[in-house]
Design an enzyme around this catalytic site. Sequence first.
Site, mmCIF file in Angstrom:
data_model
loop_
_atom_site.group_PDB
_atom_site.id
_atom_site.type_symbol
_atom_site.label_atom_id
_atom_site.label_comp_id
_atom_site.label_asym_id
_atom_site.label_seq_id
_atom_site.Cartn_x
_atom_site.Cartn_y
_atom_site.Cartn_z
ATOM 1 N N HIS A 266 39.176 25.882 36.180
ATOM 2 C CA HIS A 266 37.787 24.738 37.086
ATOM 3 C C HIS A 266 38.207 23.459 36.914
ATOM 4 C CE1 HIS A 266 36.579 28.656 37.400
ATOM 5 N NE2 HIS A 266 35.559 28.801 36.295
ATOM 6 N N ASP A 317 39.925 34.410 38.205
ATOM 7 C CA ASP A 317 39.076 34.834 37.853
ATOM 8 C C ASP A 317 37.875 35.739 37.244
ATOM 9 O OD1 ASP A 317 36.704 33.218 36.056
ATOM 10 O OD2 ASP A 317 35.905 31.978 38.038
HETATM 11 ZN ZN ZN Z 1 36.507 31.903 34.422
#
Ligand code: ZN
Length: 451
Positions: A266, A317
């Site tokens: 991220h 993800d």
């Molecule tokens: Zn993750």
Amino acid sequence: MTIHAKTALLGSDWVSNLRVEIHGGRITALNPGSKPVPDDTCVDVLLPALANLHSHAFQRAMAGMTEIRAAGRESFWTWRTLMYRFLDRLTPDQIEAIAALVFMEMQEAGYASVGEFHYVHHQPGGAPYANLSELSQRIFAAASHSGIGLTHLPVLYTYGGVTQEPLAGGQLRFGNDVDRFLRLVEDCKSRLPHSDSNIGIAPHSLRATSPDDLRQVVDQVPEGPVHIHISEQVQEVTDVEAALGQRPVAWLLDNIKVDARWCLIHATHMTDDETRTLARSGAVAGLCPITEANLGDGIFNGAVYIEEGGAFGVGSDSNIRISLPEELRTLEYSQRLRDRARTVLVRGEGSVGQTLYSGAAQGGAQALGRGAGQIAIGQLADLVAIDRAHQTLCTLRDDQLLDGLCFAAPDGIVTDLWSAGRHQVQAGQHIARDAILTAYKSAMSDLLAGI
Ligand SMILES: [Zn+2]
């Protein structure tokens, strides 16, 4: 095994009539300007296939079930509540079936390998299985069914918050102290599914590990990839700053030796200084644009990061949607919407599609510790072929193909995919699709019946 491609991307150059020889999962010869011979697998356009550098496979089962707003609740609540209800019930068989479906979908989308950030280790309530690595082995079985290249990333998850709160509820299935975590990693090493499989470690986040534990596991496992969730949401930045005195990325870069082994997942909320320092560290920024958009996380500081030459890759993800072109397109479009500009993620001048695709191919391979990311002798044969006859590509020059793929083409344009030479997608479909899909549907009907 041999492949003949009418067009192929070699480094940053396009070549015609490339013949590729593969032995033991690796590329052993490359001959541009060759004619096809009878046993060749013939394709239109051959590209290095990407690594999907960040996945929590089981979350795929929730896709489409949490897009509702509940009165009086913060927006993350519906998603997290359902995840914990799933965690109360998910069985090893269900985890294996869901992961196999996810890996198959990744391969059909053009990913040859995956970094599975694996954090469900124990039974509901937190008791370990008789076999400590039971659920890791279910991921290995899923990777065997699908043939995907696997970098397994067992997660160290010890605390329920940055001030070291105890775990509770669904989190109990994640918990290990450092000693048991290291035993788990060791246990996994001898059981990996393919010779090209790899293992790393994933201290979950600065919220779920302590500084001491983090230093200890990085010291004890001195080789292989290290992945960590960092700076995904604004609340996380605020909490870490209050507890550790610095923003998450700044704290990590100042306190831990972050280098090319590392992948910061991220890295959404960074100052320009943090962004430049991360870019210079040699680590990979692991971006998950579709999930970050779905969860409303924020926008990566991409223009500054690319200008500084930072390495990056992409991951799916939460697996809300598995689409390689959409992942890359969302990354670029988020920058355009913020900056009110076009063609943002290019250093200097050139094709956005080629910058995104080649950058993510090389950064993804680095993040997974996988000798792949370009078509070159000695590299793993992680390869993908796309259909140039499609109306969105048929009018484009070679040097426009990746722009067409990223910005114009639909999903389903992949014709063939090889994971370390395993030819798992043929004529657009995974070779084990029927069996994997049947097992998935059966597992999901059992799971949902109990919820
Ligand atoms: Zn993750």
